[in-house]
Design an enzyme around this catalytic site. Structure first.
Site: not given
Ligand code: GLN
Length: 538
Positions: A380, A515, A513
């Site tokens: 992410c 995970e 994600h």
């Molecule tokens: N801050 C970033 C976004 O909002 C990534 C968010 C995250 O890593 N879950 O796109």
């Protein structure tokens, strides 16, 4: 109709109610029953989405896009059942619902009160969507005696009365401390906690006693006598070496059988502990290690990256190695120290995150991983940082940035504000921070002849998202000409979902994600592959 098992906690928090509930769920499933797990959280936040990971640990995301308590992660990993929005409620959410209804005049002029209006709403949630289950296990967050948890405890008392006590079971988890100075085990805190529970109308049917060391029979008898619980239902849980031992330990203590006895049910088949024994053995006895660095903002609190730690462990199990985790605070990571700090590291992982703080450290570490051909996984925010690093250092776009924290640079990462789900456009907004992200499971198409396609072995994947910002697809060609491939895209081809480097042994960034979907018996392919590459890294 489902039978309901309510798990409360006493004496202190963090005794492992979540793990105990998840272990019990596994054992009942393994004996042939269908189980769902739920968590009732007493805090006033509508969901944990806006809570700092420092305070509350990781925010777990479900397929259907709920931001939930991290215990739901344990539930999924142990039971294999994907959690839903309806499996986690908070006091905030309940009050929110009730107050909305009140504003619409739906209480027809009545005085709106904790009993019955709040408790009724809680009961609706407990029961919702449960008709196909044999058991619903509901964990109540916090401990009995907290002002906050009172409406929940009252609601479960009423609920048991409504459905008939023979269909509801109360499990209470307490601490039985050992006092070193007097070399004694103390049952008094448990007695007090049960007294507290009884004063609000609940007599526990099973008491689980968490203890550092085995509890002698005479002490169990004491608990049985003073707490009015059958001795067979005084179950001990002694600290385990790895969480994967928990189901084995509860099986030995016959927790699952006592639950079935209570409901007058029989085991449909013998419980299968083999998978847990197998992975426990690997975790405890594997000699080979691989050193992985997690470079993030929330490294001080272990629970902040709970699912990530678990997924790495699963990847280790799959490759027969133990994971040595080095947690590095990205805010404190100085560029000059990177080489020495990452000297013995075989794999670098940059997890999800928010905001400007710590981004310089992350970008510098990514540069190091890219140039030194160290396996790298960016999740992410980690992927977004990898994009920025590549743009700045390889494409010479010095002003490349994310509009999340810099409104004046070249926003390669920006607020797209619209996502497509099931053919519908979903609009994000900048104003309200709660629930305005791209959340939950989305499809991604994998490009053939890429590393990621080989890792997953399929063309279409479903992964869980939690972010507001996206990589701007307009830069795709420029990146690809210089060796960074956009190897996974949203089905409409508009949102980059995965990036990888051509001339690097293992450098992958994912906008989602992975995970959240890794399981102890079925490691996520990305984590298995990442650990394999790290294991092979010299
Ligand atoms: N801050 C970033 C976004 O909002 C990534 C968010 C995250 O890593 N879950 O796109």
């Amino acid at each position: 109709m489902a039978r309901f098992i309510f798990v409360t906690g006493g004496v202190v928090s963090s005794l492992g109610k979540g793990l105990s509930s998840a272990s019990l769920a596994y054992l009942l499933q393994s004996r042939g029953y269908k189980v769902r797990l739920r968590k009732l959280d007493p805090y006033l936040n509508v969901d944990p989405g806006t809570m700092s990971p420092f305070q509350h640990g990781e925010v777990f995301v479900t397929d259907d896009g709920a931001e939930t308590d991290l215990d739901l992660g344990h539930y999924e990993r142990f039971s294999g059942v994907s959690a839903k929005k309806s499996d986690n409620i908070t006091t905030g959410k309940i009050y929110n619902d009730v107050l909305k209804k009140e504003r619409k005049g739906q209480y027809l002029g009545k005085t709106v009160q904790v009993i019955p209006h709040i408790t009724d709403r809680i009961k609706e949630f407990i029961k919702k969507d449960s008709s196909k289950e044999d058991f619903v296990i509901c964990e109540i967050g916090g401990i009995v005696g907290d002002i906050e948890s009172l409406p929940f405890v009252e609601a479960i008392r009423q609920f048991a009365n409504d459905i008939g006590k023979k269909n509801a079971l109360f499990v209470h988890l307490t601490l039985v401390p050992y006092l070193k100075a007097s070399d004694e085990i103390k049952t008094k805190p448990t007695q007090h906690s049960v007294k507290e529970l009884r004063s609000i109308g609940i007599q526990p049917d099973i008491i689980i006693c968490r203890s550092e060391r085995p509890i002698p029979l005479e002490h169990r008898k004491k608990i049985s006598l003073f707490c009015n619980v059958n001795i067979k239902n005084v179950i001990e849980t002694v600290d385990v070496r790895t969480i994967y031992e928990a189901p084995i330990s509860f099986f030995k203590e016959k927790l699952d059988l006592q639950v079935l006895n209570y409901f007058n049910l029989r085991s449909k088949k013998p419980a299968n502990l083999r998978p847990w024994k197998k992975i426990t053995k690997i975790i405890l006895h594997t000699k080979r290690h691989v050193n992985i660095a997690i470079i993030g903002k929330y490294v001080e609190l272990k629970d902040a990256y709970k699912s990530l730690d678990e997924a790495l462990t699963h990847g280790g199990i799959d490759n027969n190695v133990k994971i040595n985790l080095l947690r590095i605070d990205s805010e404190k990571l100085k560029v000059s120290e990177i080489k020495s700090k990452l000297k013995n590291i075989s794999g670098i992982l940059i997890p999800g995150g928010f905001g400007k703080r710590g981004t310089d450290g992350k970008i510098a570490a990514i540069k190091y991983a890219r140039n030194n051909k160290i396996p790298f996984l960016g999740i992410c925010y980690g992927m977004q940082m990898a994009i920025i690093e590549f743009a700045r250092n390889k494409l010479s776009l010095k002003k490349a940035t994310s509009s999340e924290y810099d409104k004046h640079g070249l926003a390669i990462i920006g607020l797209m504000n619209e996502w497509n789900k099931d053919g519908k456009k979903i609009k994000g907004t900048d104003k309200n921070l709660g629930g305005t992200m791209r959340l939950g499971s989305y499809d991604a198409k994998l490009i053939k002849n890429t590393k990621i396609h080989k890792i997953y072995g399929k063309n279409l994947i479903k992964e869980r998202h939690r972010h507001r910002y996206e990589v701007n697809i307009a830069f795709k060609e420029k990146f690809e000409k210089n060796g960074m491939i956009f190897s996974g895209l949203s089905p409409d081809g508009k949102l980059p979902e995965i990036i990888e480097l051509k001339n690097h042994p293992w450098f992958i960034g994912v906008q989602f994600h992975p995970e959240f979907k890794s399981r102890p018996f079925a490691s996520h392919p990305l984590f298995s592959s990442f650990i394999k590459a790290s294991k092979n890294h010299k």
